[in-house]
Design a protein around this motif. Structure first.
Motif, PDB file in Angstrom:
ATOM      1  N   GLU A   1       0.822  -1.221   0.000  1.00  0.00           N
ATOM      2  CA  GLU A   1       0.000   0.000   0.000  1.00  0.00           C
ATOM      3  C   GLU A   1       0.849   1.261   0.000  1.00  0.00           C
ATOM      4  O   GLU A   1       0.415   2.310  -0.487  1.00  0.00           O
ATOM      5  CB  GLU A   1      -0.909  -0.025   1.239  1.00  0.00           C
ATOM      6  CG  GLU A   1      -2.066   0.951   1.173  1.00  0.00           C
ATOM      7  CD  GLU A   1      -2.989   0.818   2.365  1.00  0.00           C
ATOM      8  OE1 GLU A   1      -2.519   0.408   3.446  1.00  0.00           O
ATOM      9  OE2 GLU A   1      -4.185   1.132   2.218  1.00  0.00           O
TER      10      GLU A   1
ATOM     11  N   GLY B   1      -3.571   5.836  -3.026  1.00  0.00           N
ATOM     12  CA  GLY B   1      -4.859   5.597  -3.676  1.00  0.00           C
ATOM     13  C   GLY B   1      -4.989   4.284  -4.403  1.00  0.00           C
ATOM     14  O   GLY B   1      -5.991   4.035  -5.064  1.00  0.00           O
ATOM     15  N   ARG B   2      -3.986   3.420  -4.299  1.00  0.00           N
ATOM     16  CA  ARG B   2      -4.088   2.149  -5.016  1.00  0.00           C
ATOM     17  C   ARG B   2      -3.242   1.083  -4.347  1.00  0.00           C
ATOM     18  O   ARG B   2      -2.129   1.347  -3.905  1.00  0.00           O
ATOM     19  CB  ARG B   2      -3.607   2.343  -6.455  1.00  0.00           C
ATOM     20  CG  ARG B   2      -3.657   1.071  -7.285  1.00  0.00           C
ATOM     21  CD  ARG B   2      -3.036   1.272  -8.642  1.00  0.00           C
ATOM     22  NE  ARG B   2      -3.844   2.121  -9.488  1.00  0.00           N
ATOM     23  CZ  ARG B   2      -3.420   2.621 -10.661  1.00  0.00           C
ATOM     24  NH1 ARG B   2      -2.209   2.352 -11.098  1.00  0.00           N
ATOM     25  NH2 ARG B   2      -4.212   3.370 -11.372  1.00  0.00           N
ATOM     26  N   ILE B   3      -3.805  -0.130  -4.266  1.00  0.00           N
ATOM     27  CA  ILE B   3      -3.001  -1.304  -3.897  1.00  0.00           C
ATOM     28  C   ILE B   3      -2.973  -2.218  -5.097  1.00  0.00           C
ATOM     29  O   ILE B   3      -4.008  -2.489  -5.688  1.00  0.00           O
ATOM     30  CB  ILE B   3      -3.639  -2.103  -2.732  1.00  0.00           C
ATOM     31  CG1 ILE B   3      -3.525  -1.357  -1.434  1.00  0.00           C
ATOM     32  CG2 ILE B   3      -2.961  -3.445  -2.579  1.00  0.00           C
ATOM     33  CD1 ILE B   3      -3.741  -2.262  -0.238  1.00  0.00           C
ATOM     34  N   GLN B   4      -1.805  -2.685  -5.466  1.00  0.00           N
ATOM     35  CA  GLN B   4      -1.737  -3.716  -6.498  1.00  0.00           C
ATOM     36  C   GLN B   4      -1.199  -5.005  -5.889  1.00  0.00           C
ATOM     37  O   GLN B   4      -0.399  -4.974  -4.972  1.00  0.00           O
ATOM     38  CB  GLN B   4      -0.853  -3.262  -7.653  1.00  0.00           C
ATOM     39  CG  GLN B   4      -1.472  -2.101  -8.355  1.00  0.00           C
ATOM     40  CD  GLN B   4      -0.973  -1.908  -9.774  1.00  0.00           C
ATOM     41  OE1 GLN B   4      -1.645  -1.268 -10.542  1.00  0.00           O
ATOM     42  NE2 GLN B   4       0.180  -2.448 -10.114  1.00  0.00           N
ATOM     43  N   TYR B   5      -1.716  -6.130  -6.427  1.00  0.00           N
ATOM     44  CA  TYR B   5      -1.430  -7.412  -5.801  1.00  0.00           C
ATOM     45  C   TYR B   5      -0.251  -8.117  -6.451  1.00  0.00           C
ATOM     46  O   TYR B   5      -0.226  -9.340  -6.516  1.00  0.00           O
ATOM     47  CB  TYR B   5      -2.663  -8.315  -5.865  1.00  0.00           C
ATOM     48  CG  TYR B   5      -3.852  -7.787  -5.105  1.00  0.00           C
ATOM     49  CD1 TYR B   5      -3.739  -6.701  -4.253  1.00  0.00           C
ATOM     50  CD2 TYR B   5      -5.098  -8.386  -5.220  1.00  0.00           C
ATOM     51  CE1 TYR B   5      -4.820  -6.210  -3.554  1.00  0.00           C
ATOM     52  CE2 TYR B   5      -6.184  -7.903  -4.524  1.00  0.00           C
ATOM     53  CZ  TYR B   5      -6.048  -6.823  -3.693  1.00  0.00           C
ATOM     54  OH  TYR B   5      -7.139  -6.350  -3.012  1.00  0.00           O
TER      55      TYR B   5
ATOM     56  N   VAL C   1      -4.319   7.548  -7.472  1.00  0.00           N
ATOM     57  CA  VAL C   1      -5.678   8.083  -7.532  1.00  0.00           C
ATOM     58  C   VAL C   1      -5.705   9.286  -6.595  1.00  0.00           C
ATOM     59  O   VAL C   1      -5.536   9.137  -5.383  1.00  0.00           O
ATOM     60  CB  VAL C   1      -6.721   7.042  -7.080  1.00  0.00           C
ATOM     61  CG1 VAL C   1      -8.113   7.658  -7.093  1.00  0.00           C
ATOM     62  CG2 VAL C   1      -6.663   5.813  -7.975  1.00  0.00           C
TER      63      VAL C   1
END
Lengths: 423, 423
Positions: free
Chosen positions: B173, B178-182, B420
C-alpha cells in the motif's frame, strides 16, 4: 489571497461532503431496509420449504415463470451483478431500478421451491438498482454515478452478511482483478455501515458464526505452529482450485444451456428435473436452498461445519453440483452463500484428511473459496475477521491469499477486469 | 496436447514457487534476526538512557558523528525509506547493503542520547537493504528485484511491530497513494510472517497493547451508537490534519536546515541544543526517545495513553515538535512510533474534549495519524485489529479512512506516487 483560496477549497469540500451525506445516507437506509425485507422473506421461504416438502414439485413452474418474466419485463435486469460492475467501468444504459424487485421476488421464489442459491447477488443487485435509480433521478454525471453504484454494492453486501468493513472493501476490490483503488473508500464505508445498521434497526439478525478452536499458546517450533500454517497454505491451494472449477463450471454449463436449450424458460424446467432426481437419488434435501441451517436433523449445514470434530468428504461436491445446475439454468440468487457452504464443507474434508481441527479449516474454507471465485482476497480476509474474530487472522489471510493466487483469472463475475495478471 | 500444456504450466509455476520459497524464507529469517537484534539493542539503549541521564549531553556529538559518517561512508544509504520506494518504482542504483548496519547503529545511537524517533523506518531499511543485497548477489531481473524489495519491507515492518498482516499490506500500500496492487500479495505475506516468527523465535517480545473500553451491547439509537461513530469521524478528520501537518513540517524544516545550515553534520548539533533547551524549559524528558514506556513515573507514554480516563491536552504537540526537530536535522530512526505517540496523545485530548472514552480514542489515533501520514488506510486498519482485536474494527476503520481522506497528498515518504488523487 492564499488563505482565501484555502477557505474556498475547504468550503467546496464541505459542500461536497454535505451532498454525499445527503445522498448516501437515505440510499443506504433504503438498501438496508430492502435487504432486511429480503432476509426476512428468505427466512420465511426456508421455513416454509421445510414445512411443506411438496413445494419442491413447483420448482419447474417457478423456474419457468421467473425466466419468462425476466425475458418479457426485466429489460437489462437479467445482467445481474455483472451489469453493475460493467456500468461502473463503462457507463452505458445504466442499472434499471426494476432490477431490485425482480431479483428480490425471484430469489425468494428460488429458495421457496428449493433451488440451491445464495444471497449476496441479490443484495448487491438491490443496492446497485436503487443506486442506479437514484443517480438517474439526480441526473448525476458519470464519475458520481460510479461512486454511487460502488456505494450501492457496499451497502447491499455489508447489510446482507452483517459485515460492513468487508462490504466496503468488497465493493472496491470486486471491480478489478489484482488492484484496489480508493476512489470511493470513505463513501463505501459510510454506505456499508448505514446499510448494516439499518438491518439491525429493523431487528433482523444475522446468523452468528463461531468456531471453538483456540490456538494454544505454545505449539510447534519456537512457539509457532509452522506445520499448521503450511497445511493451511496447501488447503488454500485446494480452495482456489475449487473456486476456479466453480467459476468455469458455471460459465461452461451456461454455455451448454444456451446451445442445447435455445428457449430460455425451458432451461430451469429441465434443471428442476435434474435437481429433483438428485434429491431422490441421494435421498437428501440437504443441498437445497441456502444451506445455512436445516430443519432436518443430521443434515450437513454451514453452521454445522463450524462445529469441531466432523468428518464429511462429499458434501462440498454435491453442493457444488446442485448450485451450478440451479444458477446456470436461470434460477436467481447469489453464489456466495453456496460458496461459503462448499468452502466450509471442503475445509472439513481437508481438515480431516490433513489432521487439522476441522472447525478452523471450515472457517478458512468459508471465506477462501469465495475469495478465489470473486478475486477479493482482502475483503474475504476482513470478512473472516469480522465473522470469526482477530484470533484467527493469520490462517484466514493465508487461506484467502493462497486461494486468490491459485484461482487463476476465472471469476463468477464475467465483467471483472484484469488489472494485474496473476503469475 | 492441452493436458500436456497444462502440466507444463503447472510445472513452471511449481518451480517458480520453489525458487521464491528458497529465496524468501532465508531473507525473511535474516531480516527478522536483524530486527530482533535491533529491538533488543533499542530496549538496552532506552534503559541505559534512563540509567545515565547525562547521556543527553552527548546528543550533539552523536548527531555530528552519524551525519558525518553517512556523508563520508554511507553512499546512497541516506536515502532511507524513500530510496527503497523509489527503487521499487524505477530500478536505479539499487539499495545498498550497507544501509542495514548504518541505520541499525545510528538509530540505536539516536535513542541512546535521547533523540525522539521511531523504529519502523529502521526495520524497513534493514529489510530493504538485505533484500537489495541478496537480489544483486542473485542477479535478479528488475521485476523479481521489485518483488524482493517489497518483501523486504513487509518482513521488516511485520517483524518490528509484531503485526505480520499489516506488514504485508503496508508493503503493497505504501508504494502509491490511492491504489493497492497485488503484484506480490502472497510473497509479502510469507515474508512478513517469517520475519515476525523469527523475532518470536529469538525470544524478543513486543509490547502488548490493550484497551479496556468495551462497547456495550445496547447503546444509542436502535442499538447503534451513531453519535460515538460521528465523533470518531470528526476525530479522524483531526488525525488526518495532524498527519498532514507532521509531513509538511518535516519537509519544511528539512528545507530550512538545508538552506541555513549548509554543512550537514552541524545540523544535529544545533537541533541537540534546541532539544536539550526544550527538555530543561519544559522540565521533562517524556518526549525523548521512543515514548513507548518510561522509567520516570507520571511521564506520558504510549502505553499510558491506552489506560482509561486520562486528561492530557498538550503531549501530542510536544512530541510532534521534538520529533520533527530530531528527524529533520539528520538523526536516524523511524517516524512511525512517534506518530503512534502523537496520535494516541491527540486521541486522549480529543476523547476528553468530546466525551468519548479516551482509551478507545487513543487506540484510534494510534493508527489513524500513521494512516494519514503514510497514506496506508487499509494496513493501519488491519494493524489496529491485530493490536486491539476485532471488537473495535469499525471505529478503527472510520478513524483510519477519515484520516486518510483528510491528510491530502502530503506524505512522510517523498517518493510515494499518486495513483488516484484524493478529492
Amino acid at each position: 489571497m492564499r488563505d482565501h483560496g484555502f477557505f474556498h477549497r475547504q468550503g467546496r469540500k464541505l459542500s461536497r461532503l454535505a451532498f454525499w451525506l445527503a445522498v448516501l445516507v437515505p440510499l443506504s437506509v433504503a438498501v438496508g431496509s430492502a435487504v432486511a425485507l429480503f432476509l426476512w422473506s428468505l427466512e420465511w421461504a426456508t421455513q416454509t420449504r421445510f414445512d411443506l416438502p411438496w413445494l419442491i414439485w413447483l420448482m419447474p413452474v417457478a423456474g419457468f415463470a421467473m425466466v419468462w418474466a425476466y425475458q418479457r419485463f426485466g429489460g437489462a435486469s437479467g445482467g445481474g451483478n455483472s451489469l453493475i460492475v460493467d456500468e461502473i467501468h463503462q457507463p452505458g444504459g445504466g442499472v434499471p431500478l426494476r432490477m431490485a424487485p425482480f431479483i428480490l421476488v425471484s430469489t425468494v421464489l428460488t429458495h421457496l421451491v428449493g433451488g440451491s442459491a445464495g444471497r449476496e447477488g441479490t443484495a448487491v443487485q438491490i443496492g446497485g438498482a436503487l443506486a442506479g435509480g437514484l443517480g438517474r433521478r439526480l441526473s448525476l454525471e458519470a464519475p458520481s454515478m460510479r461512486i454511487l453504484l460502488i456505494c450501492g454494492i457496499a451497502a447491499g453486501f455489508g447489510a446482507v452478511f452483517g459485515t460492513p468493513l468487508a462490504g466496503a472493501i468488497f465493493a472496491l476490490e470486486v471491480l478489478m482483478i489484482g488492484r484496489i483503488q480508493y476512489d470511493a473508500l470513505l463513501p463505501a464505508l459510510l454506505a456499508a455501515l448505514v446499510g448494516h445498521w439499518t438491518v439491525l434497526a429493523w431487528g433482523v439478525g444475522h446468523v452468528h458464526y463461531e468456531i471453538s478452536f483456540i490456538p494454544s499458546e505454545i505449539t510447534g517450533w519456537f512457539g509457532v505452529d509452522i506445520l499448521l500454517y503450511a497445511k493451511v497454505a496447501v488447503a488454500g491451494l485446494a480452495f482456489g482450485l475449487c473456486a476456479r472449477a466453480f467459476a468455469e463450471a458455471s460459465h461452461g454449463l451456461t454455455a451448454l444451456w444456451t446451445r442445447f436449450v435455445p428457449y430460455a424458460p425451458l432451461r430451469p424446467v429441465i434443471a428442476s428435473a435434474l435437481i429433483i432426481g438428485l434429491v431422490y437419488a441421494l435421498d437428501t434435501r440437504a443441498y437445497l436452498g441456502l444451506g445455512v441451517w436445516s430443519a432436518i436433523p443430521g443434515d450437513p449445514t454451514l453452521t454445522g461445519f463450524l462445529q469441531p470434530g466432523l468428518t464429511d468428504y462429499t458434501s462440498w461436491f454435491w453442493k457444488f453440483l446442485f448450485t451450478v445446475i440451479t444458477l446456470s439454468a436461470g434460477f436467481k440468487g447469489g453464489e456466495v452463500t453456496p460458496l461459503f457452504f462448499i468452502g466450509a464443507a471442503l475445509g472439513v474434508a481437508l481438515g480431516a484428511l490433513m489432521g487439522v481441527p476441522t472447525d478452523l479449516m471450515a472457517a478458512i474454507g468459508f471465506v477462501a473459496v469465495f475469495a478465489g471465485a470473486t478475486n477479493t482476497p482482502l475483503a474475504c480476509m476482513i470478512m473472516g475477521i469480522e465473522l470469526f474474530g482477530a484470533t484467527h487472522a493469520v490462517p484466514l489471510a493465508i487461506g484467502c491469499f493462497t486461494a486468490y493466487a491459485a484461482s487463476g483469472h476465472a471469476s463468477i463475475y464475467g465483467t471483472q477486469r484484469i488489472a494485474v495478471a496473476k503469475t
